[in-house]
Scaffold this motif. Sequence first.
Motif, PDB file in Angstrom:
ATOM      1  N   TYR A  16       0.864  -1.187   0.000  1.00 36.95           N
ATOM      2  CA  TYR A  16       0.000   0.000   0.000  1.00 36.95           C
ATOM      3  C   TYR A  16       0.893   1.226   0.000  1.00 36.95           C
ATOM      4  CZ  TYR A  16      -4.221  -2.673   0.978  1.00 36.95           C
ATOM      5  OH  TYR A  16      -5.297  -3.525   0.907  1.00 36.95           O
ATOM      6  N   VAL A  25       2.578   0.097   3.842  1.00 40.58           N
ATOM      7  CA  VAL A  25       2.591  -1.252   4.411  1.00 40.58           C
ATOM      8  C   VAL A  25       2.801  -2.268   3.305  1.00 40.58           C
ATOM      9  CG1 VAL A  25       1.419  -2.573   6.169  1.00 40.58           C
ATOM     10  CG2 VAL A  25       0.375  -0.446   5.339  1.00 40.58           C
ATOM     11  N   PRO A  46      -4.495 -13.499  11.786  1.00 41.23           N
ATOM     12  CA  PRO A  46      -4.895 -12.464  12.730  1.00 41.23           C
ATOM     13  C   PRO A  46      -5.279 -11.177  12.000  1.00 41.23           C
ATOM     14  CG  PRO A  46      -2.526 -12.784  12.801  1.00 41.23           C
ATOM     15  CD  PRO A  46      -3.065 -13.823  11.894  1.00 41.23           C
ATOM     16  N   ASN A  47      -5.763 -10.224  12.728  1.00 41.44           N
ATOM     17  CA  ASN A  47      -6.145  -8.946  12.112  1.00 41.44           C
ATOM     18  C   ASN A  47      -4.961  -8.345  11.377  1.00 41.44           C
ATOM     19  OD1 ASN A  47      -8.032  -8.348  15.026  1.00 41.44           O
ATOM     20  ND2 ASN A  47      -8.845  -8.800  13.026  1.00 41.44           N
ATOM     21  N   GLY A  48      -5.232  -7.837  10.224  1.00 42.70           N
ATOM     22  CA  GLY A  48      -4.183  -7.153   9.461  1.00 42.70           C
ATOM     23  C   GLY A  48      -3.189  -8.077   8.812  1.00 42.70           C
ATOM     24  N   SER A  49      -3.549  -9.340   8.634  1.00 38.08           N
ATOM     25  CA  SER A  49      -2.578 -10.263   8.053  1.00 38.08           C
ATOM     26  C   SER A  49      -2.687 -10.315   6.539  1.00 38.08           C
ATOM     27  CB  SER A  49      -2.782 -11.648   8.635  1.00 38.08           C
ATOM     28  OG  SER A  49      -4.107 -12.046   8.427  1.00 38.08           O
ATOM     29  N   GLY A  50      -3.657  -9.647   5.987  1.00 33.89           N
ATOM     30  CA  GLY A  50      -3.726  -9.582   4.530  1.00 33.89           C
ATOM     31  C   GLY A  50      -4.806 -10.433   3.891  1.00 33.89           C
ATOM     32  N   THR A  52      -8.183  -9.806   3.667  1.00 36.75           N
ATOM     33  CA  THR A  52      -9.066  -8.981   2.841  1.00 36.75           C
ATOM     34  C   THR A  52      -8.317  -8.484   1.612  1.00 36.75           C
ATOM     35  OG1 THR A  52     -10.245  -8.325   4.811  1.00 36.75           O
ATOM     36  CG2 THR A  52     -10.542  -6.953   2.870  1.00 36.75           C
ATOM     37  N   THR A  53      -7.064  -8.114   1.820  1.00 34.52           N
ATOM     38  CA  THR A  53      -6.250  -7.659   0.700  1.00 34.52           C
ATOM     39  C   THR A  53      -6.189  -8.736  -0.387  1.00 34.52           C
ATOM     40  OG1 THR A  53      -4.949  -6.377   2.241  1.00 34.52           O
ATOM     41  CG2 THR A  53      -3.980  -6.771   0.090  1.00 34.52           C
ATOM     42  N   GLU A 167     -15.250 -12.896   6.074  1.00 32.79           N
ATOM     43  CA  GLU A 167     -15.840 -13.037   7.411  1.00 32.79           C
ATOM     44  C   GLU A 167     -17.353 -13.159   7.362  1.00 32.79           C
ATOM     45  OE1 GLU A 167     -14.167 -10.223  10.089  1.00 32.79           O
ATOM     46  OE2 GLU A 167     -12.188 -10.519   9.213  1.00 32.79           O
TER      47      GLU A 167
ATOM     48  N   GLU B 551      -9.964   2.487  -3.591  1.00 30.56           N
ATOM     49  CA  GLU B 551      -9.862   2.361  -2.144  1.00 30.56           C
ATOM     50  C   GLU B 551      -9.922   3.775  -1.616  1.00 30.56           C
ATOM     51  OE1 GLU B 551      -8.712  -0.118   0.548  1.00 30.56           O
ATOM     52  OE2 GLU B 551     -10.096  -1.020  -0.868  1.00 30.56           O
TER      53      GLU B 551
END
Lengths: 296, 553
Positions: A16, A25, A46-50, A52-53, A167, B551
């Motif tokens: 990003y 990131v 875990p949260n932010g592990s990619g 959704t990306t 999710e 985005e």
Amino acid sequence: MSTEPVIQIRNLSKVYRDFWGRKKVRALNSLSLDVRRGEVFGLLGPNGSGKTTTLKLLLGLLFPTEGEVSILGKPASDVSKNERIGYLPEESYLYRFLNAEETLDFYGRLFKMTPATRKQRTDELIEMVGLKGARRRQLKEYSKGMTRRIGLAQALINDPELILLDEPTSGLDPLGSRDMKDLILKLKAQGKTIVMCSHLLADVQDVCDRIAILYQGELKVLDRVDDLLRNQEMTQIRASKLPPDAIKEIEAIAARYGAKIHEIGQPQNTLEELFLKVIRDSAERPGQRFVNTSAS
Amino acid sequence: MNDYDPIPFNWLMGFQTWGIVCGLMFLGAVILAFALQVLSHTLQEFEQIGPGKPRRSLFQGLRNGSAAFANGLIEGFQDLFWMSPRRVGAISVLVFRESVRRKTLLVLVVFAICFLFAGWFLSDPNRDPLLRIPIYVTFVLTAISWLILPAVFLLSCWGLPDDIKARSLHTVVTKPVKRSEILVGRILGVTMVGTLVVAVMSVVGFLWLVRALPEVSGIQTRVPVFGTISFLDREGKPAKEGINVGDINMFRSYIEGDTAARAIWKFSGVSPRLLNKDGKLVLESKIQGFRTHKGNLERGIIFQYTFVNPTRNIRAKFQPFEIAEFRDSIKPIDNDLIDEQNHPVKLMTDIVDNGQLTVEVACLSTGQFLGMARPDVFIRAQDAPFAASFFKAVLCIWLMMFLIIVFAVSVSTIVKGPVASFLTGVIIVLGVFGRDFMQSLVTGEGDHKWNGGGMLESAYRIVTHMNPMVPMEKGFWTTVVQVLDTPMLLFAGHSRAIIPDFETFQMAKFVAHGYDVPWNSGLLPAIMHTLAFLVPCVVLGYFCLKSRELESK
Ligand SMILES: Nc1ncnc2c1ncn2[C@@H]1O[C@H](COP(=O)(O)OP(=O)(O)OP(=O)(O)O)[C@@H](O)[C@H]1O
Ligand SMILES: [Mg+2]
């Protein structure tokens, strides 16, 4: 289940950047994996592990920094692939001024579909996600779970063969999440391919055939859920109505081989344990990563 | 309509300017996009290969960048040419719903309120109804413009950025929707709202006019057919223009009485279609006198039409008559005329030559002058109903609205709501007030004379402290600089054309003064103006939207 890949991800990375092109990131790092036709694939992390990306890259919502994606045999940037894909976003980003019926009708119009089919599917889906009583209310009046349900309905409007769920059970009541899991299994029985992300490990364990665990954008584990959860240290013997004598004999045999029987029953391993172990190991040994041998 | 010269639309010049401006703009955009692609790919390679081999990174970057660029271009044109009407329709209906539910239709209430109170300020029953008509008509048309434009302005500047920010567009782009369909759908959606509002307002406005001024319903509007004008001086030799009697703005040129000075009008396309109910050709004139001496005050200045067929050398004089100053004088011309040799000739067959009618105007009063401009003498074709003219003027307001929507939505594909509003606002302000200034700036007329060459040449002059009036010394580099400057100068010369001219859409000047809105110098330029902006805006807007990840950041 055939082994034909529906999704092929090769060396996918995403950085990003901000407006000036400065790096913010690295959300995903050289991810490679395949999803096969007809399976339910779980992306954990875990949260932010990619997670959704990854899904957004698959859909072409984000452009990859490196690497390639092929989805239903087409590149991610080709919008015509979406004809056969359904996507439930992390949060339901829908038009809040529309009601349930109008929402489904609108998304239905974006697909090649006769008006009659569209009408029929709209009714079916509203019924299925349990929003019959609220079909004429604007989405801005909906509760979180209701929004989630209409989001699911819009993902299925085109009867897709590949379904991406970000999710799926978040925000749903226990009944709703039970229904969601049943639905996933039903879709699988119809031969659809499903990719889902979740933190709710029990859900994943219930429905997924294979899982991948991501940590800080890297793939740590990729395998069948059954295999991953098989406890290599233990041997489980399942038999129906084993008489006590037989058990004694088996214990004797085990003793002869130097093995000790801990208990007679099922092993108490859960996906949750595995998940936590992987995350802890990864935190301790940052460099180590799972290398996918079946892909590439 | 006083002192206004409706210039017919010039196809050749229009297309030429359009071609040059669009061509140069696209060229610029293409070069920029190509450079960005190559740059980003080179940087990527650089990161991957490592800083050790810059040449290789550059080469790879150039190759991959060009490939990506070409792909994007091909894909883009496919997307632009093959859009699904079904999906465009779905998106436009969505945008329509959104606008309606955002209470856009409240402008109709504001409109209604305007009219409730308008009566207080406008109605003055003692005024001559003929003088009231222009005020009322202008009021209605202005009210429609001033209410619809801000409404569509806001809808189109904020719609798409809001859609991206709320991420509702996210879900839409996971469906098989092309970015071009999103752009066009949104333009059409806002246009639908605008059309609805304009339609309601114009019908209500028209009914209000008819109620406030009952005579309006009976009014007919003049349908003028204008010609071209040329002059002969007092010796009878062709002249560029007549005499200036001291006006600062020389709109009218004057010819002297009782000399060989003439003003010559040529009308083309003259056919029986233009005749009135009695089979006569009607000539209407609005000629101004200029008296050098008192003369006979009881009688006006005398002037005379002569109908000429230059090919067959037939000249037929029409009986002289007095000019009616400050009013229009209307002369139906009989088909049967007598030529200078006293033979009977027919106007429509003997004088009109291949559809062309030549009329010479002479002033017969010695020492007096007659002033004329091109629109002062015209053939008056059969009148059209007032309603037709009124609704044509409304159509032009609609075209202006559409142009603003197209521009604003296209801009909003790349920038956020406030910036889009600002840019569109600047364009509107420039389009209304600034075009003449830009014109004088770039053509080097008037105070803003432009010396010292193009951008590169000027830069060179600045660096070397060279006076802009001093010519550059000849040489290889001078030539290079000047060649490179050519497209920029060309662009600058036509840069006025980037800004829409909102005057093109103002038709109140016709309707209010009882003229039909002409096709050639009214509707057609407005339509072409809108189309000229539609194409480049949509193309550039599409590529901007396509290059975005959507985005919200
Ligand atoms: N639009 C964005 N701009 C900048 N960084 C982003 C953006 N979206 C995600 N990230 C970053 O990318 C990384 C991965 O995010 P992602 O949303 O894929 O995680 P996730 O696995 O879905 O997490 P969660 O379980 O919380 O949904 C995070 O570090 C996040 O901060
Ligand atoms: Mg997520």
